[in-house]
Design an enzyme around this catalytic site. Structure first.
Site, PDB file in Angstrom:
ATOM      1  N   CYS A 147      81.055  63.043  20.094  1.00 52.90           N
ATOM      2  CA  CYS A 147      81.615  64.241  20.738  1.00 52.90           C
ATOM      3  C   CYS A 147      82.070  65.248  19.663  1.00 52.90           C
ATOM      4  O   CYS A 147      81.291  65.627  18.806  1.00 52.90           O
ATOM      5  CB  CYS A 147      82.745  63.811  21.672  1.00 52.90           C
ATOM      6  N   ASP A 300      76.176  64.264  31.299  1.00 53.25           N
ATOM      7  CA  ASP A 300      77.399  64.569  30.546  1.00 53.25           C
ATOM      8  C   ASP A 300      78.007  65.880  31.040  1.00 53.25           C
ATOM      9  O   ASP A 300      77.403  66.945  30.880  1.00 53.25           O
ATOM     10  CB  ASP A 300      77.046  64.661  29.046  1.00 53.25           C
ATOM     11  N   HIS A 329      79.275  61.141  29.808  1.00 54.82           N
ATOM     12  CA  HIS A 329      79.862  61.222  28.465  1.00 54.82           C
ATOM     13  C   HIS A 329      80.510  59.895  28.046  1.00 54.82           C
ATOM     14  O   HIS A 329      80.282  59.419  26.930  1.00 54.82           O
ATOM     15  CB  HIS A 329      80.909  62.333  28.462  1.00 54.82           C
TER      16      HIS A 329
END
Lengths: 354, 165
Positions: A147, A300, A329
């Protein structure tokens, strides 16, 4: 007079059962402080300011030579990568014979408001990489970024390619203009200079707000209905509470870092255009010339695939792999799919290059 | 002694506070003006939420006009309701009008915080405590010193390594 009720008795039963579950919850559910999130044994190998470098203990007799450092995101904490034994990203890799380190950025306080990209990349990340190289007597390590941690790791890899043997970018935040999530819309309209000047660090409550607008009804209602329905299912409750505890543990983000982040990535989109600078050093994605593995989740809603995938096409590497997984995610890193599909593929890819 | 009455209170808090009391009044007036702007954007924020809610509910009514009677029907109704509401609200949160209004709302909130900080600074000065800006300066200096020390440590290590060779 005969009264006719159209209510299904099963429905009444369901409602009564749900009510009972809600009443029983305090007896069946442990308090948050009774839940330990760190499941895989580790040592704190290094501390730089508030950042800690965690080193996981081996679970196999033999280990692959090249150590792996995970650069976790700036939002929430690293525990999601080691949330429970059956879904632990870290444990899986350790069980595959990898020597795993992870960077815990710590919880910045008001006095850390001037920490910026340079501190995170050339300070904490580089300090950790140099430490690992020394400890393992290797010239290069494998680096994984997740991320926002992948944005930092990407910038690091362009600045220090000589230290990175393999680079894994998991749901990386790269192309802010292509990002189609709600987060990106909020970020683009933020007066971030005023925010940092006035309040310093980015408060956790603001992050909670940003998360609360992501699938608000699924996450705000259905999730809890499911929880109370499954209150007797110990495994479900344990998993639910672990993720909830992780979600509620959001440290503030240092003001300067947040400002650069919002401006350079979401508002001006400098990284993907090769126009970003960290402490006067140019971040040129073409300098990433080592093997790179980009992992993207189709569903996501925090970092959209359109935001992550451009990295694959922008780097200078010849050995590059892009994988898309039918999950979200968090599902990509902490689910049965990640254990059965994502991690074995990553392990194989790394093994061939370690 | 009697010709300099201001010196008598120079070490107490009230003199410093009185000297800056005009600043407090100005800040309070500006807070009022800000509040008007803040309320405007807050009203718009809730208006957007309410409108989206109403539209989503209309869609649910069209798709599921019957009142659910059993467990299966309730489950199906709940799914339709959640999907439609999530879709419509995500569309709103993703829209330019929401993003812009939300940005302005937060900005106004920050201005209120700034005025509040300024008032607090007056109080802090009246008791000889550093203001937020002064503390920020200290933080900045600490940050810069830490960086310099780290740089020097790295250079010193490199120097030692060279000497060892």
């Amino acid at each position: 007079m005969k009264s006719e009720s159209r209510l299904d008795p099963k429905l009444v039963e369901e409602i009564l059962k749900f009510n009972k579950n809600v009443m029983d919850a305090p007896k069946l559910v442990p308090a948050p402080d009774e839940i330990t999130l760190e499941v895989t044994p580790h040592d704190v190998a290094l501390e730089i300011d508030k950042a800690r470098l965690l080193h996981y203990k081996p679970l196999t007799d033999k280990q692959h030579k090249t150590p792996l450092l995970i650069s976790y995101a700036l939002i929430n904490r690293y525990h999601i990568l080691d949330i429970q034994p059956e879904k632990s990203w870290v444990r899986n890799l350790v069980q595959q014979g990898f020597d795993v380190y992870m960077l815990d950025w710590g919880s910045p306080t008001a006095m850390d408001k001037y920490l910026d990209f340079d501190d995170y990349i050339n300070g904490y990340l580089d300090g950790s990489v140099e430490f690992i190289k020394n400890e393992s007597s290797v010239e290069k390590i494998s680096l994984q970024g997740y991320c926002t941690g992948a944005t930092l790791a990407t910038a690091y890899t362009t600045l220090h390619p000589e230290s990175v043997k393999n680079y894994i970018a998991t749901a990386p935040v790269i192309d802010g203009w292509r990002d189609t999530t709600v987060i990106s819309n909020l970020a683009k309209n933020m007066d971030v200079d005023k925010m940092v000047e006035t309040i310093g660090n980015m408060p956790p409550e603001f992050m909670y707000y940003c998360f609360s607008v992501l699938k608000p009804f699924e996450q705000g209602i259905e999730k809890y209905v499911k929880f109370f329905k499954n209150i007797d299912n110990k495994k479900f409750v344990d998993n639910f509470l672990r993720v909830e505890k992780w979600l509620s543990d959001t440290p503030p983000i240092p003001g300067e870092l947040f400002k650069q982040w919002i401006k350079d990535i979401y508002q001006d989109n400098l990284l993907i255009q090769n126009k970003m600078y960290v402490n006067n050093s140019h971040i040129d994605l073409k300098k990433i010339d080592m093997p790179i593995f980009t992992q993207v989740a189709v569903g996501d809603h925090l970092v959209s695939p359109e935001c992550s995938m451009p990295l694959h096409y922008a780097v200078g590497s010849e050995d590059k792999t892009l994988r898309m997984y039918p999950t979200g995610h968090v599902g990509m890193i902490a689910s049965s799919l990640s254990q059965k599909k994502v991690l074995p593929e990553l392990g194989q890819w790394l093994l061939e290059r370690s | 002694m009697s010709s300099k009455p201001q010196a008598l209170g120079s070490t107490g808090p009230m003199r410093a506070f009185a000297a800056n009391s005009k600043k407090v009044s100005t800040e309070l007036i500006e807070i009022n003006e800000n509040l008007m702007g803040f309320n405007k954007f807050l009203t718009e924020y809730y208006k957007q939420l309410a409108e989206t809610w109403n539209e989503a509910q209309k869609k649910v009514n069209l798709k599921a006009p019957e009142v659910p009677q059993d467990v299966e029907q309730i489950e199906a109704f709940k799914r339709i309701w959640i999907d439609i509401f999530d879709n419509d609200f995500t569309e709103l949160f993703d829209s330019k009008k929401f993003g812009e209004n939300y940005g302005k709302l937060v900005s106004k909130e920050l201005e209120l915080t700034k005025h509040w900080n300024n008032i607090t600074n007056v109080i802090l000065q009246s008791v000889n405590l550093p203001s937020k800006e002064e503390i920020d300066e200290v933080y900045k200096e600490l940050h810069s010193l830490k960086k310099r020390i780290t740089k020097l440590e790295i250079e010193s290590k490199k120097g030692s390594a060279k000497n060892e060779k």
